[in-house]
Scaffold this motif. Structure first.
Motif, PDB file in Angstrom:
ATOM      1  N   TRP A  51      41.282  20.054  38.586  1.00  0.00           N
ATOM      2  CA  TRP A  51      40.237  20.973  38.103  1.00  0.00           C
ATOM      3  C   TRP A  51      40.751  22.414  38.104  1.00  0.00           C
ATOM      4  O   TRP A  51      40.495  23.172  37.158  1.00  0.00           O
ATOM      5  CB  TRP A  51      38.997  20.823  38.980  1.00  0.00           C
ATOM      6  CG  TRP A  51      37.837  21.694  38.603  1.00  0.00           C
ATOM      7  CD1 TRP A  51      36.916  21.458  37.620  1.00  0.00           C
ATOM      8  CD2 TRP A  51      37.462  22.934  39.217  1.00  0.00           C
ATOM      9  NE1 TRP A  51      35.990  22.472  37.582  1.00  0.00           N
ATOM     10  CE2 TRP A  51      36.305  23.384  38.544  1.00  0.00           C
ATOM     11  CE3 TRP A  51      37.987  23.690  40.260  1.00  0.00           C
ATOM     12  CZ2 TRP A  51      35.669  24.574  38.898  1.00  0.00           C
ATOM     13  CZ3 TRP A  51      37.359  24.882  40.608  1.00  0.00           C
ATOM     14  CH2 TRP A  51      36.211  25.316  39.928  1.00  0.00           C
ATOM     15  N   ASP A  54      42.974  22.976  35.166  1.00  0.00           N
ATOM     16  CA  ASP A  54      42.185  23.111  33.936  1.00  0.00           C
ATOM     17  C   ASP A  54      41.627  24.525  33.806  1.00  0.00           C
ATOM     18  O   ASP A  54      41.582  25.085  32.709  1.00  0.00           O
ATOM     19  CB  ASP A  54      41.043  22.098  33.915  1.00  0.00           C
ATOM     20  CG  ASP A  54      41.523  20.670  33.694  1.00  0.00           C
ATOM     21  OD1 ASP A  54      42.667  20.493  33.228  1.00  0.00           O
ATOM     22  OD2 ASP A  54      40.758  19.735  33.996  1.00  0.00           O
ATOM     23  N   ARG A  55      41.187  25.106  34.930  1.00  0.00           N
ATOM     24  CA  ARG A  55      40.640  26.472  34.878  1.00  0.00           C
ATOM     25  C   ARG A  55      41.748  27.470  34.518  1.00  0.00           C
ATOM     26  O   ARG A  55      41.513  28.416  33.758  1.00  0.00           O
ATOM     27  CB  ARG A  55      40.017  26.849  36.216  1.00  0.00           C
ATOM     28  CG  ARG A  55      38.930  25.907  36.716  1.00  0.00           C
ATOM     29  CD  ARG A  55      37.645  25.935  35.884  1.00  0.00           C
ATOM     30  NE  ARG A  55      37.745  25.288  34.596  1.00  0.00           N
ATOM     31  CZ  ARG A  55      37.707  23.967  34.404  1.00  0.00           C
ATOM     32  NH1 ARG A  55      37.616  23.146  35.425  1.00  0.00           N
ATOM     33  NH2 ARG A  55      37.740  23.459  33.177  1.00  0.00           N
ATOM     34  N   ALA A  62      44.322  26.797  32.716  1.00  0.00           N
ATOM     35  CA  ALA A  62      44.619  26.575  31.305  1.00  0.00           C
ATOM     36  C   ALA A  62      43.607  27.269  30.397  1.00  0.00           C
ATOM     37  O   ALA A  62      43.917  27.616  29.255  1.00  0.00           O
ATOM     38  CB  ALA A  62      44.659  25.076  31.009  1.00  0.00           C
ATOM     39  N   GLU A  63      42.402  27.466  30.913  1.00  0.00           N
ATOM     40  CA  GLU A  63      41.369  28.183  30.152  1.00  0.00           C
ATOM     41  C   GLU A  63      41.574  29.693  30.179  1.00  0.00           C
ATOM     42  O   GLU A  63      40.865  30.426  29.482  1.00  0.00           O
ATOM     43  CB  GLU A  63      39.985  27.857  30.718  1.00  0.00           C
ATOM     44  CG  GLU A  63      39.537  26.432  30.471  1.00  0.00           C
ATOM     45  CD  GLU A  63      38.236  26.106  31.178  1.00  0.00           C
ATOM     46  OE1 GLU A  63      37.656  25.041  30.879  1.00  0.00           O
ATOM     47  OE2 GLU A  63      37.781  26.901  32.034  1.00  0.00           O
ATOM     48  N   GLY A  64      42.509  30.154  30.990  1.00  0.00           N
ATOM     49  CA  GLY A  64      42.788  31.580  31.050  1.00  0.00           C
ATOM     50  C   GLY A  64      42.196  32.298  32.240  1.00  0.00           C
ATOM     51  O   GLY A  64      42.333  33.522  32.367  1.00  0.00           O
ATOM     52  N   LEU A  65      41.555  31.569  33.159  1.00  0.00           N
ATOM     53  CA  LEU A  65      41.003  32.207  34.345  1.00  0.00           C
ATOM     54  C   LEU A  65      42.130  32.579  35.308  1.00  0.00           C
ATOM     55  O   LEU A  65      43.084  31.822  35.482  1.00  0.00           O
ATOM     56  CB  LEU A  65      40.007  31.286  35.063  1.00  0.00           C
ATOM     57  CG  LEU A  65      38.543  31.382  34.618  1.00  0.00           C
ATOM     58  CD1 LEU A  65      38.395  30.906  33.167  1.00  0.00           C
ATOM     59  CD2 LEU A  65      37.644  30.564  35.540  1.00  0.00           C
ATOM     60  N   ARG A  69      34.005  33.483  38.672  1.00  0.00           N
ATOM     61  CA  ARG A  69      33.710  32.815  37.402  1.00  0.00           C
ATOM     62  C   ARG A  69      33.676  31.300  37.566  1.00  0.00           C
ATOM     63  O   ARG A  69      32.914  30.610  36.886  1.00  0.00           O
ATOM     64  CB  ARG A  69      34.730  33.218  36.331  1.00  0.00           C
ATOM     65  CG  ARG A  69      34.555  34.643  35.829  1.00  0.00           C
ATOM     66  CD  ARG A  69      35.440  34.890  34.620  1.00  0.00           C
ATOM     67  NE  ARG A  69      35.101  34.017  33.520  1.00  0.00           N
ATOM     68  CZ  ARG A  69      35.823  33.882  32.407  1.00  0.00           C
ATOM     69  NH1 ARG A  69      36.938  34.573  32.270  1.00  0.00           N
ATOM     70  NH2 ARG A  69      35.444  33.065  31.447  1.00  0.00           N
ATOM     71  N   ALA A  70      34.512  30.771  38.454  1.00  0.00           N
ATOM     72  CA  ALA A  70      34.543  29.327  38.703  1.00  0.00           C
ATOM     73  C   ALA A  70      34.600  29.079  40.206  1.00  0.00           C
ATOM     74  O   ALA A  70      35.373  29.734  40.915  1.00  0.00           O
ATOM     75  CB  ALA A  70      35.738  28.679  38.015  1.00  0.00           C
ATOM     76  N   ASP A 105      30.173  30.813  35.866  1.00  0.00           N
ATOM     77  CA  ASP A 105      30.291  29.985  34.671  1.00  0.00           C
ATOM     78  C   ASP A 105      30.511  28.502  34.972  1.00  0.00           C
ATOM     79  O   ASP A 105      29.935  27.647  34.301  1.00  0.00           O
ATOM     80  CB  ASP A 105      31.457  30.476  33.806  1.00  0.00           C
ATOM     81  CG  ASP A 105      31.285  31.922  33.376  1.00  0.00           C
ATOM     82  OD1 ASP A 105      30.203  32.250  32.869  1.00  0.00           O
ATOM     83  OD2 ASP A 105      32.228  32.712  33.550  1.00  0.00           O
ATOM     84  N   ARG A 106      31.376  28.197  35.947  1.00  0.00           N
ATOM     85  CA  ARG A 106      31.723  26.801  36.211  1.00  0.00           C
ATOM     86  C   ARG A 106      31.552  26.474  37.689  1.00  0.00           C
ATOM     87  O   ARG A 106      31.934  27.260  38.559  1.00  0.00           O
ATOM     88  CB  ARG A 106      33.173  26.503  35.785  1.00  0.00           C
ATOM     89  CG  ARG A 106      33.357  26.433  34.273  1.00  0.00           C
ATOM     90  CD  ARG A 106      34.716  25.856  33.924  1.00  0.00           C
ATOM     91  NE  ARG A 106      34.906  25.680  32.495  1.00  0.00           N
ATOM     92  CZ  ARG A 106      34.512  24.608  31.807  1.00  0.00           C
ATOM     93  NH1 ARG A 106      33.919  23.602  32.450  1.00  0.00           N
ATOM     94  NH2 ARG A 106      34.735  24.529  30.512  1.00  0.00           N
TER      95      ARG A 106
END
Length: 237
Positions: A112, A115-116, A118-121, A164-165, A211-212
């Protein structure tokens, strides 16, 4: 309580409107309830409930609110309702995942985190939270496995912060509510108050996310997760 008495004393010299407080009964996690009025701070009939949430997505706020009663009443009879609250933005649904063992959970959370990224976080925008210091090593193992350097905190340390996550780990049956905290309680009313405080602690952890939000543990998981999965369900590991 000592701090409240001090503020009440200071406020008396400044007139009727010398003090202003903002708070959330759902985030009461450090102390058992007490009467503000008996300490000299009486806000009965003078309080307003704010209904617009600017910092947490609708999906996360709606799920987290299911951890609490629709109405929370303090020791002075002031009632705070969760009904009618709205968020100003949407986001992905929170995820609840339970794993067969700790190693599987660590691997799942590490994936997980990747993945975050990879989203740019950035690492500063992500946090892993746990109930207490006994679970810190578990979260750090997930961070190390992901190759990230995100923040790892206990739930108490995270109060007042936002990311953010957020991943909330180690939500096991024997972790939350904390069995050691419940063990020394003999009075039924105090036991219920401790249970509520532990529930509020998970609420605080969940609402650190903008956000997540991911909540994980080892099967069968904390009893508090039942309130979340009733509306968002479980995700497959």
């Amino acid at each position: 309580m000592a701090q409240a008495r001090f503020l009440a004393s200071v406020g008396r010299s400044g007139g009727a409107d010398a003090l202003f407080f903002a708070g959330d009964l759902g985030q009461r996690i450090f102390h058992l309830p007490f009467s503000w009025a008996k300490l000299g701070i009486d806000v009965r009939g003078r309080a307003q409930i704010l209904k617009v949430c600017y910092r947490t997505s609708h999906q996360i706020r709606r799920a987290a609110d299911h951890l609490l009663s629709n109405e929370i009443v303090d020791q002075d009879g002031i009632e705070e309702t969760r009904r009618g609250t709205v968020s100003v933005f949407d986001g992905p649904d929170p995820r609840v995942q339970l794993f067969p063992d700790e190693d599987a959970e660590i691997a799942g959370v590490a994936a997980w985190l990747k993945d975050r990224a990879a989203e740019g976080l950035t690492d500063r925008e992500i946090a892993l939270l746990v109930r207490g210091t006994n679970q810190i090593a578990r979260a750090m193992a997930a961070v190390d496995a992901s190759g990230s350097a995100c923040t790892v905190l206990t739930m108490h340390e995270a109060k007042g912060l936002e990311f953010r996550a957020v991943g909330v780990m180690a939500l096991d049956e024997d972790v939350l509510p904390d069995p050691e905290r419940l063990a020394g309680i003999g009075d039924v009313a105090d036991l219920e108050a401790i249970q509520d405080t532990e529930r509020h602690l998970l609420y605080v952890a969940a609402t650190r996310a903008r956000d997540r939000l991911l909540l994980t543990g080892v099967e069968p998981g904390s009893e508090f997760l039942d309130d979340l999965t009733s509306i968002i369900g479980f995700s497959s590991p």
